[in-house]
Write an enzyme that holds these catalytic residues in place. Structure first.
Site, PDB file in Angstrom:
ATOM      1  N   ASN A 161      -9.638   0.219  37.124  1.00  0.00           N
ATOM      2  CA  ASN A 161     -10.047   0.830  35.855  1.00  0.00           C
ATOM      3  C   ASN A 161     -10.088  -0.248  34.782  1.00  0.00           C
ATOM      4  O   ASN A 161      -9.819  -1.414  35.047  1.00  0.00           O
ATOM      5  CB  ASN A 161      -9.083   1.963  35.476  1.00  0.00           C
ATOM      6  CG  ASN A 161      -7.669   1.460  35.391  1.00  0.00           C
ATOM      7  OD1 ASN A 161      -7.327   0.658  34.539  1.00  0.00           O
ATOM      8  ND2 ASN A 161      -6.813   1.916  36.307  1.00  0.00           N
ATOM      9  N   LYS A 221       1.207  17.398  30.152  1.00  0.00           N
ATOM     10  CA  LYS A 221       1.611  16.261  30.986  1.00  0.00           C
ATOM     11  C   LYS A 221       3.093  15.921  30.815  1.00  0.00           C
ATOM     12  O   LYS A 221       3.778  15.633  31.797  1.00  0.00           O
ATOM     13  CB  LYS A 221       0.738  15.046  30.647  1.00  0.00           C
ATOM     14  CG  LYS A 221       0.512  14.128  31.826  1.00  0.00           C
ATOM     15  CD  LYS A 221      -0.499  13.037  31.530  1.00  0.00           C
ATOM     16  CE  LYS A 221      -1.877  13.348  32.026  1.00  0.00           C
ATOM     17  NZ  LYS A 221      -2.848  12.261  31.798  1.00  0.00           N
TER      18      LYS A 221
END
Ligand code: PMT
Length: 389
Positions: free
Chosen positions: A204, A329
């Site tokens: 990434n 999260k």
């Protein structure tokens, strides 16, 4: 106040150089060891003899005037506890901001890893030039902005060196401000790399800058730092280079028991290739190729479940519904804090020198940190976490 401290005092070629003589006296009265490094132009404004007499040290100017086997810019950088550049001209600021190292002072600045104070002084139009302002923003240093008043060039405006006392006070503050002394802080950074075959991989856009800013800041604040990173980094603290999520998990687990705080700024791949090919995958006549991915371990979740007094902090990269997703999260991962950033924006987050984050805590508290360079954000994160202890 400054016993046992070495101050590397960089003087550049501006009329305000004459004021630095008084700053040297203040440092000396506080028992500091002062090593003056001048650009050649600084000596047009103040003499070497004056600076040597006041600092009671040789004044260094030339890069290749080497008196021992050590490269001087590195040995000066290593020996000093802090670097103060005052006055800092537009020219020197711009060189340092772009990594230019064409004289002893700029070479030392390039190699310097501890706190740096910059006190600019210049004509007001130069100060307001957007290029100079942009270059200053690139420097992750403490900038003591110039003051307004009559300037040596005859203008009335902002550009006059700030008060010498202010430079002195900031030096004392930075040298003595070590709130993280005795804390072992482990930080992860960079994007993990998951091999497909010997020449291809999944990764990434994480540059590692956010994690690096946290590690540098923690070090400056006195912590014992371990940076676990996928990037090549050369630092004076412990750096562990890793590649895949699985390597990162092993490295984090190794450090975890002895850590006071773990900060997961790395962008860890959620999935890896099920079977990495041992040879380069050949092109076939088929239009499609399928690669099966399997879930990687969730390092943050696993260490959060094993906490024994450690503070565990995760980052949260979202491209939509930032706060909503971050709240979900933090509950799932079980960490103490989650630092949410919007990675759909080009001016912050992945690869940028800047970030804008919201810190969520496990009790539902939230604090937004406005857009700033990553060093400033890192500083504010530590203040938020440890200011509450
Ligand atoms: O490196 P830069 O270019 O400076 O960019 C900084 C950054 C955008 C990468 C950084 O600020 C950031 O947001 N890092 C977290 C990226 C990420 O993986 O976010 P996530 O929301 O997918 O994961 C949440 C947390 O779980 C993260 O702390 C991550 O490290 C962790 N995680 C994720 C997956 C996994 N398998 N194991 C983990 O531990």
């Amino acid at each position: 106040m400054l016993s046992g401290k070495t101050i590397l005092l960089g003087i550049t070629g501006g009329i305000a150089s004459y004021k630095i003589c008084e700053l040297i006296r203040m440092y000396k009265r506080a028992n500091a060891n002062v090593q003056v490094v001048c650009t050649p132009n600084a000596l047009n404004f103040v003499t070497k003899l004056t600076l040597q007499t006041l600092s009671k040290n040789n004044v260094a100017v030339e890069e290749f005037d080497i008196k021992n086997y050590n490269p001087e810019h590195i040995s000066f950088a290593d020996k000093a506890d802090i670097m103060v550049i005052a006055p800092a001209t537009a020219n020197t600021i711009s060189k340092i901001a772009t990594g230019l190292a064409d004289n002893l002072l700029t070479s030392i600045a390039c190699a310097f890893t501890k706190s740096v104070i910059i006190a600019p002084a210049m004509n007001c139009n130069m100060w307001e030039n957007p290029v100079i302002q942009e270059n200053l923003r690139k420097l992750h240093y403490t900038i003591l902005k110039p003051e307004s008043g009559y300037l040596a060039c005859g203008y009335l405006g902002k550009g006059r060196l700030c008060k010498i006392e202010k430079i002195f006070d900031k030096t004392v503050e930075l040298l003595n401000y070590k709130p993280l002394t005795g804390k072992k802080i482990v930080i992860t950074s960079g994007g993990t790399i998951e091999d497909i075959d010997p020449v291809r991989y999944i990764s990434n856009y994480s540059s590692g800058k956010m994690g690096l800013a946290l590690a540098d800041t923690a070090k400056n604040l006195g912590a014992d730092v371990t940076l676990i990173t996928t990037k090549d980094v050369c630092k004076k603290y412990n750096v562990v280079k890793v590649k895949s999520a699985s390597d990162m998990k092993n490295a984090v687990e190794k450090e975890f028991n002895n850590a006071d705080c773990v900060i997961m700024a790395a962008a860890v791949a959620d999935y890896r290739v099920k079977e990495t090919a041992s040879q380069k995958i050949k092109k076939t006549d088929e239009d499609e190729i399928n690669i099966t991915l399997v879930k990687n371990p969730d390092i943050l979740k696993e260490i959060s479940a094993k906490k024994q007094g450690q503070i565990v902090i995760g980052f949260c990269a979202e491209s939509e519904n930032l706060i909503e997703n971050a709240k979900e999260k933090i509950a799932k991962k079980g960490c103490d804090y989650l630092i949410a950033n919007d990675i759909s924006r080009k001016d912050i987050g992945f690869s940028s020198d800047y970030n804008e984050v919201t810190i969520l805590d496990k009790n539902g508290g939230m604090k937004k940190l406005e857009r700033a360079d990553k060093m400033t954000i890192a500083h504010q994160i530590f203040e938020e976490i440890y200011g509450k202890e």
